[in-house]
Design a protein around this motif. Structure first.
Motif, PDB file in Angstrom:
ATOM      1  N   ASP A 179      -8.494  12.871 -29.473  1.00  0.00           N
ATOM      2  CA  ASP A 179      -9.562  11.951 -29.854  1.00  0.00           C
ATOM      3  C   ASP A 179      -9.960  11.138 -28.622  1.00  0.00           C
ATOM      4  OD1 ASP A 179      -7.040  10.789 -29.952  1.00  0.00           O
ATOM      5  OD2 ASP A 179      -7.482   9.485 -31.639  1.00  0.00           O
ATOM      6  N   VAL A 180     -11.264  11.039 -28.410  1.00  0.00           N
ATOM      7  CA  VAL A 180     -11.825  10.388 -27.230  1.00  0.00           C
ATOM      8  C   VAL A 180     -12.697   9.226 -27.686  1.00  0.00           C
ATOM      9  CG1 VAL A 180     -13.276  10.682 -25.180  1.00  0.00           C
ATOM     10  CG2 VAL A 180     -11.840  12.578 -25.974  1.00  0.00           C
ATOM     11  N   TYR A 181     -12.489   8.048 -27.102  1.00  0.00           N
ATOM     12  CA  TYR A 181     -13.288   6.863 -27.399  1.00  0.00           C
ATOM     13  C   TYR A 181     -13.946   6.425 -26.102  1.00  0.00           C
ATOM     14  CZ  TYR A 181     -10.283   7.308 -31.408  1.00  0.00           C
ATOM     15  OH  TYR A 181      -9.613   7.817 -32.498  1.00  0.00           O
ATOM     16  N   TYR A 182     -15.287   6.368 -26.086  1.00  0.00           N
ATOM     17  CA  TYR A 182     -15.955   6.108 -24.817  1.00  0.00           C
ATOM     18  C   TYR A 182     -17.249   5.339 -25.025  1.00  0.00           C
ATOM     19  CZ  TYR A 182     -19.204  10.081 -25.624  1.00  0.00           C
ATOM     20  OH  TYR A 182     -20.164  10.940 -26.109  1.00  0.00           O
ATOM     21  N   TYR A 192     -17.969  12.436 -22.959  1.00  0.00           N
ATOM     22  CA  TYR A 192     -17.682  13.326 -24.077  1.00  0.00           C
ATOM     23  C   TYR A 192     -16.810  14.476 -23.587  1.00  0.00           C
ATOM     24  CZ  TYR A 192     -18.771  16.883 -27.638  1.00  0.00           C
ATOM     25  OH  TYR A 192     -18.696  17.857 -28.605  1.00  0.00           O
ATOM     26  N   ASN A 198     -14.878  12.898 -30.765  1.00  0.00           N
ATOM     27  CA  ASN A 198     -15.467  11.955 -29.823  1.00  0.00           C
ATOM     28  C   ASN A 198     -16.144  10.819 -30.561  1.00  0.00           C
ATOM     29  OD1 ASN A 198     -15.564  13.202 -26.807  1.00  0.00           O
ATOM     30  ND2 ASN A 198     -15.670  14.839 -28.333  1.00  0.00           N
TER      31      ASN A 198
END
Length: 239
Positions: A179-182, A192, A198
């Motif tokens: 899981d990516v938080y940006y 991403y 994402n």
């Protein structure tokens, strides 16, 4: 095993305090206060990095659960402008400390692994995951926070060898879940990553580090991703 690491950090600043804060909040709010803690510190000149495991309080026989929380501190070499060290060089120095036993304990890689990294550290944990895959190790959970590996477009050292380029962040086939938080509101921006869940913030993340007085509000949006993530384990409102 949860391994938490940081990104770019001027050498004079020391280890970013948020890592120990997140570690402690996880122990307090999710693990009943169990403090099976470890620290991996990376030091040395470019080309000769050394990883040291100390302190190393990972005696599971005395714990109430099987969770170990490890801080990966490479702040001594994380200012590429002065050290010329890439994130992948740090990952290479660290991987053996996880896949083999340290300080008389069993190898961390024998347990499920969760890697969490912010900024350059987001790329570093991706590279660690790749190196684990080469050793036949599965990464159960990978969490890049506003991942920003160094590119030629980032600030670079004036003196050679330049530029310092980090391995691009990617999700590899030995990763079970990522899981990516940006955010893309302000530089440095995250990115991403294909193959992950994402979550994007495209507008300014008000509050948090924006409430600090200059220069302590530097990179506020980039750092507010840390507050967002830690807020998922710290029930204080506002965090």
């Amino acid at each position: 095993v949860t391994i938490v690491t940081h990104g770019y950090n001027p050498s004079v600043a020391g280890a970013p305090a948020w890592m120990a804060s997140l570690r402690d909040d996880i122990a307090t709010n999710a693990l009943g206060g169990a403090q099976n803690y470890g620290t991996i510190a990376v030091t040395g000149p470019a080309g000769s990095l050394v990883a040291t495991c100390s302190p190393w309080n990972v005696d599971l026989s005395a714990g109430t659960n099987g969770d170990i929380l490890v801080v990966l501190d490479w702040s001594a070499v994380a200012d590429h402008l002065t050290t010329h060290v890439s994130a992948q060089e740090v990952a290479l120095a660290v991987v053996d400390k996880i896949v083999t036993g340290q300080n008389g304990k069993r190898a961390l890689a024998e347990l499920p692994i969760h890697l969490i990294g912010h900024s350059r550290g987001g790329g570093l944990v991706c590279e660690l995951a790749r190196l684990f895959g080469e050793r036949g190790v599965v990464v159960d959970h990978l969490t890049p926070l506003d991942p920003h590996p160094l590119t030629a477009g980032d600030a670079q050292p004036v003196l050679p060898p330049t530029p310092i380029i980090d391995t691009p962040a990617a999700i590899y086939r030995n990763v079970v879940f990522a899981d990516v938080y940006y955010q893309t509101a302000a530089s440095p921006v995250g990115q991403y990553l294909a193959g992950a869940y994402n979550r994007l913030w495209s507008t300014t993340l008000t509050g948090g580090y924006h409430n600090n007085t200059p220069p302590n509000d530097t990179y506020a949006d980039h750092r507010n991703i840390l507050l967002m993530y830690q807020g998922t384990v710290n029930p204080a409102n506002p965090f």
